[in-house]
Design a protein around this motif. Structure first.
Motif, PDB file in Angstrom:
ATOM      1  N   MET A  86      29.100  41.188  35.124  1.00 23.08           N
ATOM      2  CA  MET A  86      28.407  41.751  36.288  1.00 23.08           C
ATOM      3  C   MET A  86      28.827  41.024  37.564  1.00 23.08           C
ATOM      4  O   MET A  86      29.119  41.648  38.582  1.00 23.08           O
ATOM      5  N   ARG A  87      28.878  39.699  37.508  1.00 25.10           N
ATOM      6  CA  ARG A  87      29.216  38.923  38.708  1.00 25.10           C
ATOM      7  C   ARG A  87      30.626  39.244  39.188  1.00 25.10           C
ATOM      8  O   ARG A  87      30.839  39.465  40.376  1.00 25.10           O
ATOM      9  N   ARG A  88      31.584  39.281  38.277  1.00 24.22           N
ATOM     10  CA  ARG A  88      32.953  39.580  38.721  1.00 24.22           C
ATOM     11  C   ARG A  88      33.073  41.032  39.193  1.00 24.22           C
ATOM     12  O   ARG A  88      33.913  41.352  40.036  1.00 24.22           O
ATOM     13  N   SER A  89      32.208  41.913  38.678  1.00 19.15           N
ATOM     14  CA  SER A  89      32.264  43.321  39.063  1.00 19.15           C
ATOM     15  C   SER A  89      31.773  43.564  40.481  1.00 19.15           C
ATOM     16  O   SER A  89      32.133  44.579  41.090  1.00 19.15           O
ATOM     17  N   VAL A  90      30.948  42.673  41.024  1.00 23.16           N
ATOM     18  CA  VAL A  90      30.538  42.800  42.424  1.00 23.16           C
ATOM     19  C   VAL A  90      31.431  41.959  43.340  1.00 23.16           C
ATOM     20  O   VAL A  90      31.559  42.251  44.532  1.00 23.16           O
ATOM     21  N   LEU A  91      32.076  40.938  42.771  1.00 25.10           N
ATOM     22  CA  LEU A  91      33.026  40.147  43.558  1.00 25.10           C
ATOM     23  C   LEU A  91      34.331  40.896  43.790  1.00 25.10           C
ATOM     24  O   LEU A  91      34.934  40.797  44.863  1.00 25.10           O
ATOM     25  N   SER A  92      34.795  41.644  42.784  1.00 26.31           N
ATOM     26  CA  SER A  92      36.087  42.313  42.897  1.00 26.31           C
ATOM     27  C   SER A  92      36.154  43.316  44.061  1.00 26.31           C
ATOM     28  O   SER A  92      37.120  43.307  44.825  1.00 26.31           O
ATOM     29  N   PRO A  93      35.147  44.186  44.258  1.00 23.86           N
ATOM     30  CA  PRO A  93      35.184  45.050  45.447  1.00 23.86           C
ATOM     31  C   PRO A  93      35.142  44.249  46.749  1.00 23.86           C
ATOM     32  O   PRO A  93      35.787  44.612  47.732  1.00 23.86           O
ATOM     33  N   GLY A  94      34.382  43.143  46.728  1.00 20.40           N
ATOM     34  CA  GLY A  94      34.382  42.275  47.904  1.00 20.40           C
ATOM     35  C   GLY A  94      35.753  41.699  48.164  1.00 20.40           C
ATOM     36  O   GLY A  94      36.168  41.528  49.318  1.00 20.40           O
ATOM     37  N   GLY A  95      36.492  41.423  47.095  1.00 23.44           N
ATOM     38  CA  GLY A  95      37.844  40.904  47.241  1.00 23.44           C
ATOM     39  C   GLY A  95      38.821  41.921  47.791  1.00 23.44           C
ATOM     40  O   GLY A  95      39.681  41.606  48.624  1.00 23.44           O
ATOM     41  N   THR A  96      38.699  43.161  47.348  1.00 21.57           N
ATOM     42  CA  THR A  96      39.581  44.214  47.875  1.00 21.57           C
ATOM     43  C   THR A  96      39.289  44.472  49.344  1.00 21.57           C
ATOM     44  O   THR A  96      40.205  44.649  50.160  1.00 21.57           O
ATOM     45  N   TRP A  97      38.012  44.490  49.698  1.00 23.01           N
ATOM     46  CA  TRP A  97      37.630  44.653  51.110  1.00 23.01           C
ATOM     47  C   TRP A  97      38.156  43.481  51.938  1.00 23.01           C
ATOM     48  O   TRP A  97      38.723  43.681  53.024  1.00 23.01           O
ATOM     49  N   ALA A  98      38.008  42.252  51.435  1.00 21.71           N
ATOM     50  CA  ALA A  98      38.493  41.079  52.164  1.00 21.71           C
ATOM     51  C   ALA A  98      40.010  41.110  52.319  1.00 21.71           C
ATOM     52  O   ALA A  98      40.549  40.752  53.373  1.00 21.71           O
ATOM     53  N   ALA A  99      40.726  41.543  51.269  1.00 20.20           N
ATOM     54  CA  ALA A  99      42.181  41.640  51.355  1.00 20.20           C
ATOM     55  C   ALA A  99      42.590  42.650  52.422  1.00 20.20           C
ATOM     56  O   ALA A  99      43.558  42.441  53.163  1.00 20.20           O
TER      57      ALA A  99
END
Length: 298
Positions: A86-99
């Motif tokens: 769950m934690r990585r699943s909400v971090l990953s979209p944040g990572g794509t947005w940050a990229a």
């Protein structure tokens, strides 16, 4: 310099009953360090729940956040949703947005995760929980960071979740070039789909890309590209059906960046698919993708 978005929580232990392993998201950072390339790491923050719910069914989002994903959805995803998943699943979209935000400044940036293009409105699928590409694209446009986004999906599998979630939007173009007979069996309809025959080699693949990509860029005129840069078209990939070599993947990525740079369009890439028993070999393919994209952007 290569700008990479990474979080230690991208790496999660393998889940009971699932074949998918999350170790490549750590190994890719080892591969980058091993290469000697100069890179800077940026740590993402979780994507706010409201932006996830803007794309996914809030009831499904609640199931993920409370670790109550029903067994039939977990089977479709390919693994159970644990606290770490769950934690990585909400971090990953944040990572794509940050990229994407970094790419707008530097011309290119990579999320060292993401590309979860099979996740649908009310369920995950195909090792994907939340669709980071759709979530990030929607947020970037809603907040005025971009007006027109091309989601370029060159993973070996069709981006069916992204296609269905973004269907009907005139400000987001979904282009998927994939193996026609590979997963998913039932394809969605992207803005443009190119299904390739099994065994398509470097020359044939690159000819298709050269025929399609410049026309899409010139007709749609995006101001940002989210690039699902899966390395599973490689001939040795366990889940691929195409026959690209290392040189073919290299040429693919360099061509994409050259075409984007010629038009002044920044690119943010996601890792996408790459499967095999030699986990470090897969990680090196992903790292090489980031390195050459950054080199062409410089």
């Amino acid at each position: 310099m290569l700008h990479v978005v990474h979080h230690p929580a991208y790496v999660s232990p393998a889940t009971d009953g699932g074949r998918f392993r999350f170790d490549k998201y750590g190994l890719v950072m080892d591969a980058l360090r091993e290469s000697g390339v100069d890179f800077q790491t940026v740590e993402p923050v979780p994507m706010p729940r409201a932006w996830i719910e803007a794309v996914h069914d809030p009831a499904y989002v609640a199931e993920v956040m409370t670790l109550t994903v029903p067994p039939e959805k977990a089977r479709r995803i390919g693994f159970p949703v644990t606290e770490r998943v769950m934690r990585r699943s909400v971090l990953s979209p944040g990572g794509t947005w940050a990229a994407a935000k970094l790419a707008m400044v530097h011309g290119y940036a990579a999320n060292a995760a993401g590309g979860s293009h099979h996740a649908l409105h009310d369920t995950g699928a195909g090792y994907c929980v939340f669709n980071d590409l759709a979530i990030a694209a929607n947020r970037l446009i809603a907040e005025g960071d971009a007006a027109r986004i091309l989601i370029l999906d060159l993973d070996v599998h069709q981006g069916d979740g992204t296609a269905s979630l973004m269907a009907g939007r005139g400000d987001i173009f979904t282009l998927s070039i994939h193996a026609e007979k590979n997963f998913p069996v039932r394809k969605a309809r992207s803005t443009l789909d190119i299904g390739l025959d099994d065994g398509t080699d470097d020359a044939a693949y690159l000819a298709v890309l050269a025929d399609v990509l410049p026309r899409v860029l010139d007709d749609f005129v995006p101001d940002l590209i989210l690039y699902q840069a899966g390395v599973d078209p490689h001939t040795e990939d366990r889940l691929g059906r195409l026959a690209l070599t290392d040189a073919g993947l290299d040429a693919r990525d360099r061509y994409v960046m050259q075409q984007a740079r010629a038009r002044g369009v920044p690119i943010a890439s996601t890792m996408g698919g790459g499967y095999g028993e030699d986990r470090m070999a897969i990680a090196r393919r992903h790292a090489a993708c980031m390195i050459r994209l950054a080199a062409e952007a410089a």
